[in-house]
Enzyme design. Structure first.
Site, mmCIF file in Angstrom:
data_model
loop_
_atom_site.group_PDB
_atom_site.id
_atom_site.type_symbol
_atom_site.label_atom_id
_atom_site.label_comp_id
_atom_site.label_asym_id
_atom_site.label_seq_id
_atom_site.Cartn_x
_atom_site.Cartn_y
_atom_site.Cartn_z
ATOM 1 N N THR A 268 58.898 -17.538 -13.977
ATOM 2 C CA THR A 268 58.784 -17.517 -12.515
ATOM 3 C C THR A 268 60.156 -17.228 -11.888
ATOM 4 O O THR A 268 61.166 -17.186 -12.591
ATOM 5 C CB THR A 268 58.170 -18.859 -12.022
ATOM 6 O OG1 THR A 268 56.966 -19.088 -12.722
ATOM 7 C CG2 THR A 268 57.909 -18.921 -10.551
ATOM 8 N N GLU B 190 48.357 -15.887 -15.782
ATOM 9 C CA GLU B 190 48.148 -17.124 -15.005
ATOM 10 C C GLU B 190 46.824 -17.811 -15.327
ATOM 11 O O GLU B 190 46.646 -18.976 -14.945
ATOM 12 C CB GLU B 190 48.209 -16.848 -13.495
ATOM 13 C CG GLU B 190 49.512 -16.286 -12.981
ATOM 14 C CD GLU B 190 50.653 -17.286 -12.871
ATOM 15 O OE1 GLU B 190 50.502 -18.447 -13.296
ATOM 16 O OE2 GLU B 190 51.706 -16.873 -12.369
ATOM 17 N N ASP C 36 47.028 -21.242 -16.440
ATOM 18 C CA ASP C 36 47.274 -22.389 -15.552
ATOM 19 C C ASP C 36 45.996 -23.125 -15.156
ATOM 20 O O ASP C 36 46.064 -24.172 -14.505
ATOM 21 C CB ASP C 36 48.023 -21.941 -14.292
ATOM 22 C CG ASP C 36 49.521 -21.857 -14.529
ATOM 23 O OD1 ASP C 36 49.976 -22.229 -15.623
ATOM 24 O OD2 ASP C 36 50.251 -21.412 -13.624
ATOM 25 N N SER D 279 48.910 -24.306 -9.267
ATOM 26 C CA SER D 279 50.316 -23.965 -9.511
ATOM 27 C C SER D 279 51.197 -25.187 -9.245
ATOM 28 O O SER D 279 50.757 -26.161 -8.620
ATOM 29 C CB SER D 279 50.707 -22.836 -8.559
ATOM 30 O OG SER D 279 52.100 -22.615 -8.598
ATOM 31 N N GLY E 12 60.216 -22.707 -13.121
ATOM 32 C CA GLY E 12 60.268 -23.775 -14.121
ATOM 33 C C GLY E 12 58.943 -24.456 -14.425
ATOM 34 O O GLY E 12 58.939 -25.581 -14.920
ATOM 35 N N GLY E 13 57.794 -23.811 -14.098
ATOM 36 C CA GLY E 13 56.496 -24.383 -14.458
ATOM 37 C C GLY E 13 56.328 -25.771 -13.883
ATOM 38 O O GLY E 13 56.699 -26.041 -12.735
#
Ligand code: GLY
Length: 557
Positions: free
Chosen positions: A367, A406, A409, A438, A458-459
């Site tokens: 990201t 994505e 996620d 997210s 950074g997730g």
């Protein structure tokens, strides 16, 4: 290092080459790449506003950080317009294709198939970035879309020198990229990692950006580019259709807001969990006088607040267009007081005792983020992503577009690990047309005198990084300090404090263990925070880029 300086110098030259408008306000931009920061100043010099600059920076990052974000991904742009005190969140998060279903990553025994939601086009959701760029430019900008995309098109055509970060992430994903010849041809010439600081040209991506510049969203979601995308996705196991591309729309949402002492926090609303988890953790911490506590107790309480806020993320959060989220309750001070009452000063609470076996899904570590503010207070915080480095690894032939992964996620196994029945899994289960949850947390912090704009990649660690930065802001430190704060993180599950080498001393580690915490050092420093600050009284601007990255923060005109 020398070469990184060279990249920075090139971009600075571009800043100074561009003639500033005499009446234009001063602006601060911090982004993850010098060329992206320069792109922002280039359109400002043509008379653009901060929203035009945000389009230019977003598009430039898509070119110079093909590992982090791009036209094949999504983004959240948090905007403030000073003249009417207007805040909005443009939710350009990707959506699951209409043929997606909740068991699409499971085998016949109901087990998750390794890597299917990470590598290859089944992992790719319908991109939101192109629609977001068009929306942001046309609704909020002053320049044409073509003017705002011009720097990115030029970077893609003429190329740029790849940096150390690029090479590190390329190496990390090389085995995946090698599975897709179109991708390998672009990023791994002759099947090899390129030389450090060699020039990457992306003529197909320049063409795709040019189509968007000419035709707006139809330049991507219809016509030749759309046909190429659909063909490439089909060839690599994906399920996109033209109907998916036609149906994609960004949504403007009311950002979530809260207070920590005298600081107003404005941040991302679901489909991102960022703002809610951030404000919930700060609400819990507001009940303590952190400055009066020992360093150990302060860290212990911050970790316990993270644990509880991330726990609620697992239980309640998902796409607000699909599920009912108890936002008011989660952001309520009394609710925070209830959570606080379960915190002991002398003992960590094992996460299992909060709720059975709920897992926090691990998210992409990649990201990117940028922050912009002008001296009038108009501002943009934007976090942009294709999830894992180089996303799914798929680049449909002829497009130059790196497709996201994505879909990872989502919770691929809804309910199965959930000690509370279906609640946690269902909130973020896969459904056609749904946005995956997210952690991106583009954020404004505002006091009577100051406005800060910040965020980071950074997730799942994004939220704890912004939390630590907000606490640093609250004690009067400057952007340079917030972006470089040593980091530690707890996300409820796994039940462990992850920490950077310089974040905890030997004594801290021993003392936190004695309270019952488990600890694990991270292998590398993480995050790449970009922050800007306006002092409203003096109208002075400052900006900082995380030392962990290769970004550039500039105050200019
Ligand atoms: N893919 C990372 C995030 O959305 O938080």
């Amino acid at each position: 290092m020398l070469k990184v300086c060279k990249i920075a110098l090139l971009s600075l030259l571009c800043v100074f080459e561009c003639q500033a408008h005499a009446e234009s306000p001063k602006v601060a931009i911090a982004s993850a790449h010098p060329l992206a920061t320069a792109a922002g100043f280039e359109v400002l010099a043509k008379g653009g506003n901060v929203y035009d600059a945000a389009v230019a920076v977003s598009a430039a990052l898509a070119v110079v950080e093909p590992f982090a974000s791009g036209l094949g991904g999504g983004a959240y742009w948090l905007l403030h317009r000073e003249k009417d005190n207007f805040d909005t969140l443009i939710d350009g998060r990707e959506k699951a294709p209409l043929a997606a279903h909740k068991a699409m990553f499971l085998d016949k025994d109901g087990q998750v198939i390794d890597k299917l939601s990470l590598d290859g086009a089944l992992a790719s959701a319908i991109p939101g970035m192109p629609a977001g760029l068009v929306h942001l430019s046309e609704k909020y900008g002053q320049l044409s879309l073509a003017e705002n995309l011009a720097p990115a098109i030029r970077y893609a055509q003429t190329g740029f020198a790849i940096g150390e970060r690029y090479l590190k992430l390329l190496k990390f994903r090389a085995d995946t990229l090698k599975q897709f010849p179109e991708t390998a041809q672009l990023f791994l010439p002759a099947g090899q990692l390129p030389q450090p600081f060699s020039i990457l040209r992306q003529p197909d991506l320049a063409n795709t950006l040019t189509q968007i510049a000419k035709s707006g969203r139809n330049g991507f979601y219809k016509g030749q580019v759309a046909d190429q995308l659909l063909e490439g996705v089909k060839n690599r196991g994906g399920i996109w259709t033209q109907e998916d591309l036609d149906a994609y729309e960004v949504v403007e949402r009311k950002p979530v807001t809260g207070y920590y002492k005298d600081i107003k926090i404005t941040s991302s609303a679901p489909s991102s969990s960022g703002g809610i988890v951030l404000i919930e953790a700060l609400n819990i911490l507001e009940g303590y006088d952190l400055a009066a506590l020992t360093d150990l107790t302060r860290k212990h309480l911050i970790v316990e607040a993270m644990r509880r806020a991330y726990h609620d993320r697992s239980l309640y959060l998902g796409d607000a267009d699909f599920i009912n989220i108890p936002v008011e309750r989660l952001l309520n001070d009394d609710y925070a007081a209830g959570l606080r009452s379960s915190i002991r000063f002398d003992k960590a609470l094992p996460s299992q005792q909060l709720s059975g076996q709920l897992e926090l899904h691990s998210e992409g570590i990649n990201t990117t983020h940028f922050s912009i503010i002008d001296e009038d207070g108009n501002r943009v915080a934007a976090t942009l992503s294709i999830n894992f480095p180089f996303g799914s690894g798929v680049v449909p032939a002829g497009t130059g577009v790196v497709l996201n992964d994505e879909m990872d996620d989502f919770d691929s196994l809804p309910g199965a690990l959930n000690g509370y029945g279906l609640i946690g899994g269902v909130a973020n289960a896969i459904a056609p047309g749904k946005r995956m949850l997210s952690s991106m947390a583009p954020t404004f912090l505002e006091t009577k005198d100051q406005v800060a704009v910040l965020g980071t990649p950074g997730g799942s660690k994004i939220i704890s990084m912004v939390l630590l930065a907000a606490l640093d802001f609250s004690i009067g430190h400057t952007p340079d300090s917030w972006v470089n704060v040593p980091r530690y993180h707890h996300q409820f599950m796994p039940d462990v404090i992850e920490y950077e080498a310089n974040a905890l001393s030997e004594a801290d580690i021993k003392d936190l263990k004695s309270l019952g915490h488990q600890l694990k050092p991270v292998r590398y420093p993480y995050g790449d925070m970009q922050a800007v600050l306006l002092n409203k009284t003096t109208k002075t601007l400052s900006a900082a880029s995380d030392k962990r990255g290769e970004g550039q923060a500039v105050v200019g005109q």
